[in-house]
Design a protein around this motif. Sequence first.
Motif, PDB file in Angstrom:
ATOM      1  N   UNK A  21       0.677  -1.250   0.164  1.00  0.00           N
ATOM      2  CA  UNK A  21       0.148   0.301  -0.234  1.00  0.00           C
ATOM      3  C   UNK A  21       0.709   1.099   0.228  1.00  0.00           C
ATOM      4  N   UNK A  22       2.381   0.884   0.672  1.00  0.00           N
ATOM      5  CA  UNK A  22       3.134   2.322   0.768  1.00  0.00           C
ATOM      6  C   UNK A  22       4.096   1.902  -0.226  1.00  0.00           C
ATOM      7  N   UNK A  23       5.115   2.802  -0.783  1.00  0.00           N
ATOM      8  CA  UNK A  23       6.344   3.291  -1.893  1.00  0.00           C
ATOM      9  C   UNK A  23       7.355   3.595  -0.952  1.00  0.00           C
ATOM     10  N   UNK A  24       7.466   2.690   0.059  1.00  0.00           N
ATOM     11  CA  UNK A  24       8.538   2.831   1.103  1.00  0.00           C
ATOM     12  C   UNK A  24      10.148   2.164   0.351  1.00  0.00           C
ATOM     13  N   UNK A  25      10.842   3.008   0.523  1.00  0.00           N
ATOM     14  CA  UNK A  25      12.532   2.268  -0.799  1.00  0.00           C
ATOM     15  C   UNK A  25      12.583   1.525   1.088  1.00  0.00           C
ATOM     16  N   UNK A  26      13.616   0.231   0.501  1.00  0.00           N
ATOM     17  CA  UNK A  26      13.845   0.076   1.359  1.00  0.00           C
ATOM     18  C   UNK A  26      15.513  -0.839   1.381  1.00  0.00           C
ATOM     19  N   UNK A  27      15.853   0.079   0.329  1.00  0.00           N
ATOM     20  CA  UNK A  27      16.995  -0.594  -0.822  1.00  0.00           C
ATOM     21  C   UNK A  27      18.157  -0.467   0.587  1.00  0.00           C
ATOM     22  N   UNK A  28      19.014  -1.093   1.464  1.00  0.00           N
ATOM     23  CA  UNK A  28      19.861  -0.354   2.124  1.00  0.00           C
ATOM     24  C   UNK A  28      19.076   0.021   3.397  1.00  0.00           C
ATOM     25  N   UNK A  29      18.400  -0.381   3.722  1.00  0.00           N
ATOM     26  CA  UNK A  29      17.690  -0.562   5.068  1.00  0.00           C
ATOM     27  C   UNK A  29      16.597  -1.823   5.757  1.00  0.00           C
ATOM     28  N   UNK A  30      16.649  -2.746   5.072  1.00  0.00           N
ATOM     29  CA  UNK A  30      16.334  -3.830   5.106  1.00  0.00           C
ATOM     30  C   UNK A  30      16.992  -5.626   4.889  1.00  0.00           C
ATOM     31  N   UNK A  31      16.994  -6.049   6.679  1.00  0.00           N
ATOM     32  CA  UNK A  31      18.530  -6.660   6.095  1.00  0.00           C
ATOM     33  C   UNK A  31      17.401  -8.550   6.548  1.00  0.00           C
ATOM     34  N   UNK A  32      17.910  -9.041   5.789  1.00  0.00           N
ATOM     35  CA  UNK A  32      17.386 -10.612   5.877  1.00  0.00           C
ATOM     36  C   UNK A  32      18.483 -11.656   6.483  1.00  0.00           C
TER      37      UNK A  32
END
Length: 341
Positions: free
Chosen positions: A329-340
Amino acid sequence: MSHQLADESVLQFPILIGDIGGTNARFAILIDSFAEPTHFPVVQTADFATIDEAIQSTILDRTSVQPRSAVLAVAGPVDGDEIELTNCPWVVRPHAMMKELGLVDVVVLNDFEAQALAVVALGEEHMEKIGPGEPDPNAGRVVLGPGTGLGVAGLIRACQRWIPVPGEGGHMDIGPRTARDHEIFAHIEPIEGRISGEQLLCGRGLVSVYRAVAKADGATPRFTTPAEITGAALEKSDRVAEEAVELFVTCLGRTAGDLALVFMSRGGVYLTGGIAQKIVPALQTGAFRAAFEDKAPHRELMRNMPVYVITHPLAAVAGLAAYARTPMRFGVETEGRRWKA
């Protein structure tokens, strides 16, 4: 958008939600996409050496639920694998957090992105309207939060998604307009030759304005904290405090109006944080709206833009929960801010 991208954006439940400021941290757990968040007592950041210790002892030790993912908002820039907070010694280390707390997925956002997400997550029952105007439900919005500093974010609607636009709008220039403003601003100390919005429109900024009003009148300041100043102003027991709060409200209105023009925020302007909630009566006197609308040649445009104070005590948590439930629902850019894991 492809199914692959949609699958990649989904977070595994249960999801730990965290809004981490300089002084307080607020946590909740989202069991599934239909549940309301389960809230935990507010954590004082000074009580724990690390964020991992705080999460373990105040949440994980008190529930049988084991979160698989975490969505955290932090007051500070998200840059690299060690995220330092602006006003607190905690450091968010997602890799260590996954190892120690049993998480497989960690997303870290900026605190004002969370406030922007809250604007669409909360209903009008959690808002106090200031003046006229009706929102266009699909138009741009602005979030403005005078608190420890001055937080600013935009929220735009594009490609059927809400896209938060964080930035440093609190550091735009601000200056005097009236003759009285010039008298007062002469006593506000510039930083490297300029006065920015954050020097006035935050807790310590209100104290600076109060002292500047006192100096302009040759009066002796009686108060040292924002709470004392706002209390005296609302009680009408101190003329200097009254004028300081009126100037604060006027400058907040001018800045909110400038940002409303930048984002063409026909969807509304939203004031967040404890200071805005405490000064609602001062915001309702008319000085705020007068300054907000005084944007010739666009007065009519401004008059039709609604302004709200968000009154929900856990607005950022509500915004993060809305994102965690349905990231698409949201256009939140997670590159560099998400760790798996």
